[in-house]
Motif scaffolding. Structure first.
Motif, short mmCIF file in Angstrom:
data_model
loop_
_atom_site.label_atom_id
_atom_site.label_comp_id
_atom_site.label_asym_id
_atom_site.label_seq_id
_atom_site.Cartn_x
_atom_site.Cartn_y
_atom_site.Cartn_z
N LYS A 1 -33.32 3.76 -1.55
CA LYS A 1 -33.58 5.12 -2.04
C LYS A 1 -35.07 5.39 -2.12
CE LYS A 1 -31.30 7.27 -5.42
NZ LYS A 1 -30.84 7.66 -6.80
N SER A 2 -35.84 4.44 -2.64
CA SER A 2 -37.29 4.65 -2.75
C SER A 2 -37.92 4.82 -1.37
CB SER A 2 -37.95 3.49 -3.50
OG SER A 2 -37.90 2.29 -2.75
N LEU A 3 -37.39 4.12 -0.37
CA LEU A 3 -37.91 4.27 1.00
C LEU A 3 -37.61 5.67 1.54
CD1 LEU A 3 -36.82 0.85 2.52
CD2 LEU A 3 -39.14 1.52 1.89
N PRO B 1 -25.12 6.67 -1.64
CA PRO B 1 -24.22 5.67 -2.21
C PRO B 1 -24.96 4.83 -3.25
CG PRO B 1 -24.84 5.08 0.03
CD PRO B 1 -25.36 6.46 -0.20
N SER B 2 -24.21 4.21 -4.16
CA SER B 2 -24.82 3.52 -5.30
C SER B 2 -25.71 2.35 -4.90
CB SER B 2 -23.73 3.05 -6.27
OG SER B 2 -22.84 2.15 -5.62
N SER C 1 -24.22 9.36 6.32
CA SER C 1 -23.84 7.94 6.34
C SER C 1 -25.09 7.09 6.40
CB SER C 1 -22.93 7.63 7.53
OG SER C 1 -23.62 7.85 8.76
N ILE C 2 -24.98 5.86 5.89
CA ILE C 2 -26.07 4.91 5.92
C ILE C 2 -25.48 3.51 5.74
CG2 ILE C 2 -26.53 5.08 3.44
CD1 ILE C 2 -29.54 4.77 4.14
N GLU C 3 -26.08 2.52 6.35
CA GLU C 3 -25.59 1.15 6.30
C GLU C 3 -26.68 0.22 5.79
OE1 GLU C 3 -24.14 0.04 10.11
OE2 GLU C 3 -22.85 1.82 10.32
#
Length: 285
Positions: A59-61, A77-78, A278-280
């Protein structure tokens, strides 16, 4: 009427970075590993073509890469705020423009290694407008047209950058931070002093967002590059609690008015947000 083009340009910039990241420059090499560090999270682009992140969340990135605060990131997402990573990414030749020139490469890194897919929207959020503090629009004593040589920003050596820090002003596109204490009638007063060279007012607004945890929209319409200096308390005061930084250390909003002739006006504004589709978790090396 003057606000509409500004909002549109901000949204267009977010569209470009969200959907066309594959067309943006990329790092030559990038190492990403789960972090086992106990250090404070740190995300640091350098003027030498190197980007490092220590104990940083995804998230910070994302917030750093897109110039956002928490409220502008939707659908995360968490695990984005729970799992930490160490990153070391480099290019062989530093791009012009100082450390911020690496940020488009961070967006590419998020797309390539985290498989980030996202789209921009515009929402009305609690925000601040960066405006003139005085009716005559006169600026403060600590903001001036830049005296930095921005043509050399990509050719500086590490020794030259360190020398600039010793002299007190950073090179174009860079910031210089220092904690210092002054003695007042009520005791020590600890402040953070920041000097930024060759920065635009919209870029200054973005740089200030993390201090107030709200989006900031530049509404000065003032173009050009500036050198700015401001000193403030790094920690906002808590009602009824004596601040460790001293009672005379100004909050950032007060510092901006007194030192730069700018102020933050609390408003509901239409601002760009980034919606994650979406993100992985990142692929390791």
């Amino acid at each position: 009427m003057r606000m509409r083009p500004r909002r549109a340009s901000a949204v267009c910039a977010l569209v470009a970075t969200a959907s066309l990241a594959a067309q943006e420059p990329s790092f030559d090499v990038a190492s990403i590993r789960p972090s086992r560090s106990t250090q404070t999270s740190d995300v640091r682009p350098t003027p030498f073509g190197r980007f490092t992140a220590t104990n940083a969340t995804t998230k910070s990135l994302i917030l750093r890469a897109y110039g956002l605060v928490d409220a502008q990131l939707i659908g995360a997402p968490s695990w984005l705020d729970a799992e930490h990573f160490d990153i070391d990414a480099r290019v062989s030749t530093a791009p012009p423009g100082g450390p911020e020139a690496l940020i488009p490469m961070v967006r590419s890194l998020l797309v390539e290694r985290f498989q980030l897919k996202a789209h921009p929207e515009t929402r009305e959020l609690a925000a601040y407008a960066l405006t003139y503090a005085r009716r005559d629009r006169q600026l403060g004593a600590l903001i001036r047209s830049t005296q930095a040589d921005c043509t050399r920003a990509s050719t500086l050596t590490p020794d030259e950058v360190r020398a600039a820090a010793r002299d007190g002003w950073p090179q174009c596109g860079m910031a210089y931070f220092v904690n210092f204490a002054t003695t007042t009638a009520s005791g020590n007063n600890v402040k953070m002093r920041v000097r930024r060279s060759g920065i635009t007012l919209p870029a200054l607004a973005t740089a200030l967002q993390s201090l107030v945890e709200r989006p900031i929209v530049d509404q000065t319409s003032l173009g050009g590059l500036f050198d700015v200096e401001y000193s403030y308390s790094p920690q906002p005061p808590t009602p009824g609690v004596e601040s460790a930084f001293g009672p005379d250390a100004p909050a950032i909003s007060v510092a901006l008015e007194e030192q730069l002739g700018l102020k933050l006006e609390s408003r509901r504004l239409l601002v760009p947000v980034l919606v994650i589709d979406s993100i992985e978790r990142p692929t390791e090396n």
